[in-house]
Scaffold this active site. Structure first.
Site, PDB file in Angstrom:
ATOM      1  N   GLY A 109       0.751  -1.202   0.146  1.00  0.00           N
ATOM      2  CA  GLY A 109      -0.080  -0.160  -0.010  1.00  0.00           C
ATOM      3  C   GLY A 109       0.914   1.304   0.109  1.00  0.00           C
ATOM      4  O   GLY A 109       0.729   2.188  -0.612  1.00  0.00           O
ATOM      5  N   GLU A 153      -7.445  -0.487   0.092  1.00  0.00           N
ATOM      6  CA  GLU A 153      -8.286  -1.344   0.983  1.00  0.00           C
ATOM      7  C   GLU A 153      -7.231  -2.589   1.888  1.00  0.00           C
ATOM      8  O   GLU A 153      -6.708  -3.231   0.859  1.00  0.00           O
ATOM      9  CB  GLU A 153      -9.219  -2.245   0.156  1.00  0.00           C
ATOM     10  N   CYS A 158     -18.796 -17.336  15.442  1.00  0.00           N
ATOM     11  CA  CYS A 158     -17.474 -16.779  15.586  1.00  0.00           C
ATOM     12  C   CYS A 158     -16.678 -17.389  14.128  1.00  0.00           C
ATOM     13  O   CYS A 158     -16.628 -18.637  14.068  1.00  0.00           O
ATOM     14  CB  CYS A 158     -16.591 -16.905  16.593  1.00  0.00           C
TER      15      CYS A 158
END
Lengths: 471, 573
Positions: free
Chosen positions: A205, A222, A240
């Site tokens: 990124g 993102e 979960c």
């Protein structure tokens, strides 16, 4: 195969520059701006999903042993929903938005016009290689851009499939796929783009943003980050799936572990390494990274469930680690795999500090029945998104922006936010030739200054006085 | 390295090469062109890691040197940032009350110190009071007023619709502050362009550092003094200075050795409003690029407010007097052309050009008298450096004989009269770089529609203007010209409409502000989904049977029949 090799030898900076030039020419012709073009591309994409559902699921299985249901739900159907929504809403999204004008500019009208940016680059990730490639594309198409998609080389089957399917279904003059790894990506990043949309990790990124800076190109990043789950005591333990780590209280931890064990057994059976419902680790690189996290001295004694691994098949069983120290490796980097560490705090409110002392995550979750805790959590924990009493479902809601903050990224998408991410919001003020007051222009007399001051503070009384020359 | 900044060097620059950072200086006896060549030997090659900030302003520099003795260095910045982060951590800037109190203090500051502000602006730019009021004081006041009125509403989480898949649930978008943010402003509207972004940062609940431009030193030091006096020192700060200071600030989130610092500085949002520095280095590396590269190291989002050559297209069917006045308003009345949205050049038809020039000439005389050099109603050029840059634009052999109005200059007083050029060639410097001064070239075309291609062949400007009575042309212009913002039949005024976002696109910048957009620029939009524990369907979880696959596909595809199936899914098994 041969075409791929050809691609790899041919695609360099010069080829990339040719490609952007071609896209710019197409964009200049104006064809991608039309409502009809955008709709036709979106419709084709749905058709592609329908006609090739099997191929897509196969490619995903090849790359990640992804179970079919997961592929269909999380990748194909979500993409189809994105397209359908865009088709339904596009007219409304494209409509200029009226804006209020003030007394100062009377008579006038104002609007905000959404215009496409030009040529955009989308670099996607391997974990949801189909959806994360095409969902941003839906935004870029809806907004009327030309684009290049660079799918991840870590999911080669999906990448190849995309390179084959997109030219078949979409307008090949304005939507291109470039396959490849670092050198192809660098060649693409050298070019001037009007937007770069990158999904992946923070290290790359940074490289993407620095490359974008050279051309003043705005970016959407993102990224990931350690997404925490805070579990308050006394909740119904059922749901979960794959958070990064759990924070809970001391007295509740054992109960939680027991319940998780039970759930995992019903999900994956006694021997999870044999289960068909569990994805494998994407590459041997990632496999060894994960084993290193498990073998860290600080946590190796903390495994309370699982721990089995099968290097040949790149499988790791769902593994729970209880009471890991905050300075262990597993708590320092994003896990991105089937390991689940549990942190213990003395009271649940302490978890806010634990989360806020790290970098801002993409998502944060809280399980509780306590309304006050919910409010506190939402107000004090900073994360890209927050889900209360569930996992990851916030990304299925197109009315919510999906995106990170801080280390977890910048910019957001989904639904209208995708359209906005690939649009420029042009402010337009319309005036007529009437209503031109000499007041606005020099020479500036004292009276003019007074009147202007009165006008701009919109004090009616002072305006009157100034007009009458009283003040 | 900072020791290099001593008086003899009038121009100096930071050359950043990633890990290796050096300060070099640009010899004042070299022209801007040579200087550029020194720094970038092969101009054809893309500038990669070598970036340069060149700042200079002959007469002002010695003043700055004194300031520099305070040496605001990386350590000090680290401390400052740490302090701000600690304040932010306490949560005090998040409260509605804190934000309101700061906004009220800014309002109070502007009312009580209006005279001081005029004075500083006059010192820096000879800015006429009328202009200073309209474009600086009033802008700030109305921003405060709007923020105070709307803040509660802006801060309220925005409800979002939820879908069948997540039923039962509710969703909202919560605006949260980012943390510590950095605002770097510029000199042409040194007060408004400093305070307005700070207002945005405060309304969103951030801790803020403002770095005003050193090219407007009087306003810079006034801001530093006033902020200390009126605002909460623990969360709103001014750092004055020059290149080293800016570098130190950027270093803050840049040096990997101070890791906690990096962490704490989580998401500084850098608003950059700088235009001035680019000229000294020609057209190549803008400060915007440097800022963004520095920000990339920490994944810091940026808002970049830059400039560009803003065109005005004049059709032949317009009300000539009004058009001329509005162009004058959007050129010489906005800081003598030294504004990022001022009209940079005009495009009109061959036949109409003479009429337009006559009207402009008449208008200029009405506004600034027969000798505009004597007018008190026009700002001066900011520095001798900018003066000589403008002079070299005027004197270029391609354009020097194209002047049809004005042309007078006074180097001592840094004044240049409103000057109009007719039919300058496209490859002249005047048409290649942003003018940012009182020079106005007019380009003529056969057909008014040709102007659109001409505009689109250049980088996207911050603003574009069109004067016409032809509705079709209006629509076509709005549809096909890309620019930050637009005004039809007027200039500049779109900036005053706070319901419109103000910001550039492409080369003119990214991100936007004003009104609610300022609040949004400094906020993170956090998506929040609330679920209850009922309605959890086992369909979502493994083992994945074929029935489950069918059902979940149906649910995700929507439709009434599917909803019935979905309801079956919710009846817990």
């Amino acid at each position: 195969m041969s075409t791929e090799e050809e691609n790899q030898t041919v695609f360099d900076v010069a080829a990339a520059s040719m490609l952007t030039k071609e896209l710019r020419d197409v964009f200049a012709s104006g064809k991608t701006r039309s409502y009809e073009w955008r709709i036709s591309q979106l419709k084709s994409m749905i058709k592609m999903c329908e006609e090739h559902e099997e191929d897509i699921a196969d490619a995903l299985h090849q790359d990640l042993s992804k179970p079919k249901l997961e592929s269909i739900v999380y990748e194909i159907t979500m993409l189809k929903n994105s397209c359908a929504l865009a088709i339904k809403e596009l007219k409304r999204w494209m409509m200029p938005e009226k804006a209020k004008t003030s007394l100062l500019t009377f008579p006038s009208s104002a609007e905000i016009v959404s215009e496409p940016l030009g040529a955009v680059l989308i670099i996607s990730a391997w974990n949801y290689p189909f959806l994360l490639s095409l969902d941003p594309l839906v935004g870029a198409i809806s907004a009327g851009n030309t684009m290049v998609l660079k799918p991840s080389e870590l999911s080669p089957a999906t990448s190849t499939l995309l390179a084959k399917l997109l030219p078949e279904y979409l307008d090949v003059s304005s939507i291109k796929v470039v396959e490849g790894a670092v050198s192809e990506t660098s060649a693409l990043l050298e070019q001037k783009w009007d937007k770069i949309f990158y999904t992946g990790n923070g290290r790359v990124g940074r490289i993407v943003m620095a490359a974008a800076a050279k051309h003043l190109t705005p970016v959407v990043l993102e990224l990931g980050g350690k997404s925490p789950v805070v579990v308050d005591s006394g909740i119904d333990l059922q749901a979960c799936i794959s958070p990064d780590y759990i924070i809970t209280t001391k007295d509740y931890a054992d109960k939680l572990v027991d319940s998780l064990k039970k759930e995992l057994e019903t999900f994956y059976g006694e021997n999870p390494l044999e289960s068909k419902d569990i994805s494998r680790i994407v590459s041997s690189n990632h496999f060894s990274r994960l084993t290193k996290l498990l073998d860290d001295d600080k946590v190796s004694g903390k495994i309370v469930y699982g721990g089995e691994r099968d290097e040949a098949n790149l499988k790791i069983a769902p593994t729970i680690l209880l009471d890991v120290p905050r300075d262990s490796l597993i708590m320092k980097e994003e896990i991105f795999g089937p390991l689940l560490p549990i942190l213990i705090v003395s009271k649940i409110e302490d978890s806010w500090d634990v989360i806020n002392s790290g970098t801002k995550p993409l998502a944060a979750y809280l399980f509780t029945n306590n309304k006050k805790l919910k409010e506190q959590f939402v107000m004090s924990v900073s994360a890209g998104g927050v889900t209360i009493n569930d996992i990851a479902m916030h990304l299925a809601i197109h009315t919510l922006p999906f995106g990170g903050v801080g280390e977890s990224g910048t910019g957001s998408y989904h639904g209208i936010f995708s359209f906005d991410a690939f649009s420029h919001k042009k402010a337009v003020l319309y005036r007529s030739f009437m209503g031109d007051a000499a007041l606005r222009y020099p020479p500036y007399t004292l009276g003019k200054i007074r009147l202007m001051k009165a006008l701009m503070t919109s004090n009616l009384w002072t305006i009157l006085r100034a007009l009458l020359g009283l003040s | 390295m900072r020791s290099l900044c001593v008086e003899p060097f009038q121009n100096f620059s930071v050359v950043d090469t990633g890990a290796r950072r050096t300060l070099t200086y640009c010899s004042p006896w070299k022209t801007n062109h040579k200087h550029e060549a020194v720094l970038f030997p092969p101009p054809s090659r893309p500038i990669r890691k070598t970036l340069c900030i060149c700042l200079s302003s002959s007469s002002k520099l010695p003043v700055m040197m004194e300031e520099e003795k305070k040496t605001f260095d990386a350590n000090e910045t680290a401390l400052l940032v740490k302090e701000l982060n600690e304040s932010f951590r306490t949560g005090k800037t998040k409260s509605y009350e804190w934000r309101v109190s700061q906004l009220k203090s800014i309002e109070k500051m502007v009312v009580e110190r209006e005279k001081d502000i005029y004075e500083a602006l006059y010192k820096d730019l000879s800015k006429p009071e009328f202009e200073a009021f309209v474009s600086e004081i009033a802008m700030v006041k109305s921003s405060c007023k709007e923020a105070l009125k709307e803040l509660k509403h802006w801060m309220k989480p925005e409800k979002a619709k939820t879908s069948m898949e997540t039923y039962p649930s509710s969703a909202e978008i919560v605006s949260e502050p980012l943390g510590a943010v950095l605002v770097i402003s510029t000199w042409n509207y040194p007060f408004a362009l400093s305070v307005k972004p700070v207002i945005g940062a405060i309304t969103a609940g951030n801790a803020t550092v403002l770095k005003p431009s050193e090219i407007a030193p009087a306003t810079s030091s006034l801001l530093s003094k006033l902020f200390e006096e009126y605002l909460d020192r623990s969360a709103v700060r001014v750092v004055e200075g020059d290149v080293p200071q800016t570098t130190a600030l950027l270093e803050q989130k840049w040096d990997k050795n101070i890791f906690t610092q990096v962490l704490n500085f989580n998401t500084p949002n850098i608003v950059h409003l700088s235009l001035h520095t680019r000229y000294n280095c020609g057209r190549s590396p803008r400060v915007g690029r440097i800022i963004m590269t520095a920000a990339a190291k920490h994944l810091t989002p940026v808002v970049l407010e830059l400039g560009g050559k803003c065109p005005a297209v004049i059709d032949s069917d317009v009300d000539l007097q009004v058009t001329a006045r509005r162009i004058i308003g959007g050129k010489w009345q906005v800081n003598n052309g030294q504004a990022c949205i001022s009209v940079d050049y005009i495009i009109t038809t061959k036949d109409f050009a003479p009429k337009l020039i006559d009207a402009l000439r008449k208008g200029i005389e009405e506004c600034f008298g027969t000798d505009p050099m004597e007018s008190k109603d026009i700002s001066r050029i900011v520095s001798s450096n900018h003066f000589s840059r403008l002079q070299s634009l005027m004197d270029e052999y391609k354009v020097y004989n194209k002047i049809v109005v004005g042309g007078q200059r006074n180097q001592k007083e840094l004044k240049i009269a409103p000057t109009i050029f007719l039919d300058v060639p496209g490859d002249s410097q005047l048409m290649q770089e942003e003018i940012f001064g009182p020079l106005l070239p007019i380009i003529t075309v056969e057909n008014v529609k040709d102007s659109i291609d001409l505009i689109n062949s250049k980088p996207k400007p911050l603003a574009a203007y069109l004067f016409t009575n032809n509705d079709k042309l209006k629509n076509y212009f709005v549809q096909s010209v890309s620019s930050g913002g637009m005004a039809i039949n007027d200039t500049v005024l779109h900036v005053t409409v706070s319901s419109l976002p103000f910001g550039g696109v492409g080369e003119s910048g990214m991100g936007s502000y004003h009104g609610k957009f300022s609040f949004d620029a400094f906020s993170h939009k956090k998506a929040v989904l609330y679920r209850s524990f009922s309605g959890d369907s086992s369909v979502r979880y493994p083992p994945y049977t074929p029935e489950k696959q069918k059902l979940i596909k149906a649910v995700m595809n929507g439709g009434i029949f599917n909803i019935i199936l979905a309801l079956m899914g919710w009846s817990r098994d």
